[in-house]
Scaffold this motif. Sequence first.
Motif, mmCIF file in Angstrom:
data_model
loop_
_atom_site.group_PDB
_atom_site.id
_atom_site.type_symbol
_atom_site.label_atom_id
_atom_site.label_comp_id
_atom_site.label_asym_id
_atom_site.label_seq_id
_atom_site.Cartn_x
_atom_site.Cartn_y
_atom_site.Cartn_z
ATOM 1 N N LEU A 190 0.841 -1.199 0.000
ATOM 2 C CA LEU A 190 0.000 0.000 0.000
ATOM 3 C C LEU A 190 0.869 1.240 0.000
ATOM 4 C CD1 LEU A 190 -2.887 1.162 0.138
ATOM 5 C CD2 LEU A 190 -2.652 1.132 2.626
ATOM 6 N N ARG A 191 0.636 2.108 -0.961
ATOM 7 C CA ARG A 191 1.390 3.358 -1.059
ATOM 8 C C ARG A 191 0.851 4.363 -0.050
ATOM 9 N NH1 ARG A 191 1.645 4.950 -7.282
ATOM 10 N NH2 ARG A 191 1.985 6.914 -6.203
ATOM 11 N N SER A 192 1.706 5.230 0.428
ATOM 12 C CA SER A 192 1.284 6.219 1.424
ATOM 13 C C SER A 192 0.719 7.486 0.787
ATOM 14 C CB SER A 192 2.460 6.581 2.333
ATOM 15 O OG SER A 192 3.513 7.127 1.570
ATOM 16 N N ASP A 193 0.974 7.697 -0.506
ATOM 17 C CA ASP A 193 0.545 8.942 -1.140
ATOM 18 C C ASP A 193 -0.810 8.837 -1.829
ATOM 19 O OD1 ASP A 193 1.652 7.192 -2.984
ATOM 20 O OD2 ASP A 193 2.385 8.784 -4.291
ATOM 21 N N VAL A 194 -1.211 7.653 -2.239
ATOM 22 C CA VAL A 194 -2.515 7.413 -2.871
ATOM 23 C C VAL A 194 -3.011 6.034 -2.438
ATOM 24 C CG1 VAL A 194 -2.120 8.857 -4.909
ATOM 25 C CG2 VAL A 194 -1.468 6.466 -4.963
ATOM 26 N N ALA A 195 -4.283 5.794 -2.578
ATOM 27 C CA ALA A 195 -4.859 4.509 -2.166
ATOM 28 C C ALA A 195 -4.674 3.460 -3.260
ATOM 29 C CB ALA A 195 -6.329 4.681 -1.824
ATOM 30 N N LEU A 196 -3.425 3.256 -3.641
ATOM 31 C CA LEU A 196 -3.065 2.267 -4.651
ATOM 32 C C LEU A 196 -1.950 1.402 -4.086
ATOM 33 C CD1 LEU A 196 -2.954 4.661 -7.732
ATOM 34 C CD2 LEU A 196 -4.818 3.113 -7.094
ATOM 35 N N HIS A 197 -1.681 0.292 -4.752
ATOM 36 C CA HIS A 197 -0.681 -0.649 -4.284
ATOM 37 C C HIS A 197 0.454 -0.763 -5.304
ATOM 38 C CE1 HIS A 197 -4.332 -1.653 -2.113
ATOM 39 N NE2 HIS A 197 -3.547 -2.128 -1.169
ATOM 40 N N ALA A 198 1.673 -0.797 -4.807
ATOM 41 C CA ALA A 198 2.828 -1.005 -5.677
ATOM 42 C C ALA A 198 2.699 -2.369 -6.347
ATOM 43 C CB ALA A 198 4.113 -0.925 -4.871
ATOM 44 N N TRP A 199 3.193 -2.458 -7.556
ATOM 45 C CA TRP A 199 3.006 -3.688 -8.330
ATOM 46 C C TRP A 199 4.118 -4.700 -8.111
ATOM 47 C CZ3 TRP A 199 6.116 -5.838 -12.146
ATOM 48 C CH2 TRP A 199 7.207 -5.068 -12.545
ATOM 49 N N LYS A 200 5.277 -4.251 -7.639
ATOM 50 C CA LYS A 200 6.423 -5.155 -7.591
ATOM 51 C C LYS A 200 6.982 -5.281 -6.183
ATOM 52 C CE LYS A 200 10.827 -6.081 -9.814
ATOM 53 N NZ LYS A 200 11.762 -5.686 -10.848
ATOM 54 N N TYR A 201 7.167 -6.523 -5.759
ATOM 55 C CA TYR A 201 7.795 -6.833 -4.482
ATOM 56 C C TYR A 201 8.948 -7.787 -4.773
ATOM 57 C CZ TYR A 201 8.485 -8.399 0.307
ATOM 58 O OH TYR A 201 9.025 -8.675 1.528
ATOM 59 N N ASP A 202 10.148 -7.434 -4.329
ATOM 60 C CA ASP A 202 11.326 -8.257 -4.573
ATOM 61 C C ASP A 202 12.033 -8.503 -3.248
ATOM 62 O OD1 ASP A 202 13.661 -9.482 -5.352
ATOM 63 O OD2 ASP A 202 14.269 -7.915 -6.747
ATOM 64 N N PRO A 203 11.831 -9.674 -2.640
ATOM 65 C CA PRO A 203 12.418 -9.927 -1.324
ATOM 66 C C PRO A 203 13.943 -9.961 -1.347
ATOM 67 C CG PRO A 203 11.422 -11.922 -2.188
ATOM 68 C CD PRO A 203 11.053 -10.802 -3.126
ATOM 69 N N SER A 204 14.559 -10.110 -2.512
ATOM 70 C CA SER A 204 16.020 -10.152 -2.593
ATOM 71 C C SER A 204 16.637 -8.760 -2.775
ATOM 72 C CB SER A 204 16.461 -11.067 -3.736
ATOM 73 O OG SER A 204 16.053 -10.529 -4.977
ATOM 74 N N SER A 205 15.814 -7.766 -2.982
ATOM 75 C CA SER A 205 16.293 -6.399 -3.186
ATOM 76 C C SER A 205 16.431 -5.682 -1.842
ATOM 77 C CB SER A 205 15.307 -5.652 -4.076
ATOM 78 O OG SER A 205 15.654 -4.291 -4.176
ATOM 79 N N PRO A 206 17.447 -4.823 -1.693
ATOM 80 C CA PRO A 206 17.551 -4.033 -0.454
ATOM 81 C C PRO A 206 16.281 -3.211 -0.202
ATOM 82 C CG PRO A 206 19.544 -3.786 -1.774
ATOM 83 C CD PRO A 206 18.549 -4.543 -2.608
ATOM 84 N N ASP A 207 15.742 -2.643 -1.252
ATOM 85 C CA ASP A 207 14.443 -1.967 -1.189
ATOM 86 C C ASP A 207 13.431 -2.975 -1.711
ATOM 87 O OD1 ASP A 207 12.212 -0.386 -1.273
ATOM 88 O OD2 ASP A 207 12.975 0.982 -2.806
#
Length: 94
Positions: A25-42
């Motif tokens: 969930l994004r903090s600036d709008v009621a939308l969700h980020a599309w990409k999650y990468d558990p191996s990325s620092p971010d």
Amino acid sequence: MVLALEAEDRATFELIADWTNDNLLRSDVALHAWKYDPSSPDRVPDRNNATDGDILIAWALERAGRQWGGANGAPVRPRSVRRSASGWWSIALA
């Protein structure tokens, strides 16, 4: 979330919904980020949304409200309702 609804598995639905809100969930709008990468620092390297994903999340929440919520399709276990600076509303599950 939709598959958990079809299986009538509320515990799994809430687990997935909570993870989705906590991680995408994004903090600036009621939308969700599309990409999650558990191996990325971010772990969310691209905060842009995908419209199809947001539609499926909204549909699943609406269906859950009708299936398990209170009167008139109230959201399932609302934790908070907030409005971003840009005027968008979001509902977080408890």
